[in-house]
Design an enzyme around this catalytic site. Structure first.
Site, PDB file in Angstrom:
ATOM      1  CB  CYS A  65      -0.892  -0.134   1.344  1.00 26.78           C
ATOM      2  SG  CYS A  65      -2.012   1.470   1.255  1.00 26.78           S
ATOM      3  CB  CYS A  69      -2.372   3.836   8.067  1.00 32.20           C
ATOM      4  SG  CYS A  69      -3.454   4.660   6.725  1.00 32.20           S
ATOM      5  CB  CYS A  72      -1.808  -0.323   8.132  1.00 30.87           C
ATOM      6  SG  CYS A  72      -2.488  -1.404   6.875  1.00 30.87           S
ATOM      7  CB  CYS A 109     -15.778  -7.566   5.263  1.00 28.69           C
ATOM      8  SG  CYS A 109     -17.122  -7.305   6.521  1.00 28.69           S
ATOM      9  CB  CYS A 142     -19.424  -4.819   3.937  1.00 30.72           C
ATOM     10  SG  CYS A 142     -18.592  -3.080   4.685  1.00 30.72           S
ATOM     11  CB  CYS A 202     -19.379  -0.484   7.833  1.00 37.61           C
ATOM     12  SG  CYS A 202     -18.329  -1.321   8.984  1.00 37.61           S
ATOM     13  NE  ARG A 272     -18.801  -5.799  12.066  1.00 33.24           N
ATOM     14  CZ  ARG A 272     -19.162  -5.233  10.690  1.00 33.24           C
ATOM     15  NH1 ARG A 272     -17.985  -5.252  10.025  1.00 33.24           N
ATOM     16  NH2 ARG A 272     -20.197  -4.837  10.146  1.00 33.24           N
TER      17      ARG A 272
END
Length: 418
Positions: A65, A69, A72, A109, A142, A202, A272
């Site tokens: 990626c 972040c 992550c 998801c 999702c 979400c 969740r």
């Protein structure tokens, strides 16, 4: 405790607590944690009974990626020894989703690392959604693909996406401490785009990144204002090779207080229990079911979770039941508002005020819905009256041995954990 009685009454009326009340929940003593759980559990049962919704993650594209972040393992510059692979084919993703559905998952998801999808990526994911729905009647899908461009949310909705995940993760004030390649406002905008397209939003948070109690309350109040239907609560998984690998500051009791605070602020929303529950709640996971009405089944994006059969046994042993596809998760007033939005009226559920800002992010890469996270910011996060844990210092009882990188399921030749 008068505070808890007040919060239960407000939760049953869907009335927003004050910031001081929310902070007071986080400041309660460990000796009172069972009272806090019992009180928030009354609110949870009033809106969701004893049902537990199961969700299953499929990591469509892992690692590599360009976003930075800090939490992550798929981030730019990550040294984490995770699986790395490019886009799964629709039939591969559908087969992975089928494993989760067979294990009892009601929602699948679909997550992909990256800043956001290209139009070609949206087309690819659309074919995947169609393949999953063809093979699994009644399943919800999702998507979690990062920041959306104009028109992409509508295309995903047309393809059959029921929801879109993009987490706020932390307070707006501290967001720049964990990510510099996009903004908090970018994340809010993406959530709003999903809502405008008729998808169920979400959006949640990651706790344990060095934030203060005030930061936690700020992000949960922002979520209440944004009004998603589902709020995932992730607990930082400090993965070796990420900037926050040494952030071990959570205790099981603190995790329960955080979940209770979220339930009091968002009483009628699907809360969740997401990434990091096994590591930080440990043997107190069953108590968390009295606060959250939804969990992830099996593994996460780049780390392994509890065995799926153990998840199901935990739910049954705690006196709860798995929610079936023939049951509507949301309370009637929220389900009706979502249906109206999908019909094109533009309204959306029960928010007390307008929303500000824009954008959001989810798991992996430029998002983090399901918990492969790894902290942020310097700061407190310690309970009131306790000695603060120095930034970077593990809390007493840190279980670093519980973090296992995923080596099974999609992207491997081994069967998934479901």
């Amino acid at each position: 405790m008068e505070l808890l009685k007040t919060l239960v009454d407000k939760g049953l009326r869907r009335e927003l607590p004050t910031r001081e009340e929310a902070l007071a929940v986080l400041a309660t003593a460990d000796d009172d944690v069972l009272d806090v759980v019992a009180a928030a559990g009354k609110v949870r049962r009033a809106w969701f009974g004893r049902r537990v919704k199961l969700n299953y993650l499929v990591n469509l594209k892992s690692g590599l990626c360009p976003e930075d972040c800090s939490y992550c393992s798929q981030r730019l510059g990550s040294r984490a020894d995770i699986l790395k692979y490019t886009w799964l084919k629709p039939d591969e993703a559908a087969a992975a989703a089928g494993a989760g559905v067979s294990g009892g998952a009601k929602r699948v998801c679909l997550v992909a690392s990256g800043r956001g999808p290209t139009d070609r990526d949206v087309e690819r994911v659309s074919r995947t959604i169609e393949a999953i729905k063809e093979q699994n009647e009644g399943v919800e899908v999702c998507a979690c693909l990062g920041l959306l461009s104009d028109g992409q949310a509508a295309r995903l909705r047309e393809a059959g996406a029921d929801a879109y995940n993009h987490n706020l993760n932390t307070s707006e004030a501290t967001y720049g401490d964990i990510t510099t390649t996009h903004t908090y406002a970018d994340r809010v905008t993406t959530v709003q785009q999903a809502q405008a397209a008729g998808m169920s939003a979400c959006s949640g948070l990651i706790a344990g990144m060095g934030e203060t109690d005030e930061d936690l309350v700020d992000v949960v109040f922002s979520l209440r204002e944004l009004d998603p239907d589902s709020v995932p609560v992730n607990f930082l998984i400090p993965i070796e090779g990420t900037p926050l690998a040494e952030e071990w500051q959570l205790t099981p009791q603190r995790c329960l207080r955080i979940l209770a605070m979220v339930r009091f602020v968002c009483p009628d929303v699907e809360v969740r229990l997401a990434g990091g529950r096994e590591i930080h709640l440990r043997s107190l996971q069953p108590l968390a079911l009295h606060l959250a009405n939804s969990i992830f089944l099996g593994d996460y994006l780049t780390t392994e979770g509890q065995a799926g059969k153990d998840d199901l046994a935990m739910i049954a042993d705690a006196g709860f039941e798995v929610e079936g596809t023939d049951t509507t998760t949301l309370p009637t007033h929220r389900a009706d508002a979502l249906a109206a939005a999908q019909a094109g009226c533009g309204s959306h559920g029960g928010s007390e005020g307008g929303t500000t800002g824009a954008g959001c992010g989810s798991a992996g890469g430029g998002c983090a819905p399901c918990g492969d996270a790894a902290g942020t910011a310097s700061g407190a996060g310690a309970e009131a009256g306790a000695e603060p844990v120095p930034a970077g210092a593990p809390a007493a009882g840190a279980r670093t041995d519980l973090v296992a990188v995923r080596r099974r399921g999609v992207g491997t030749d081994l069967p998934p954990n479901a």
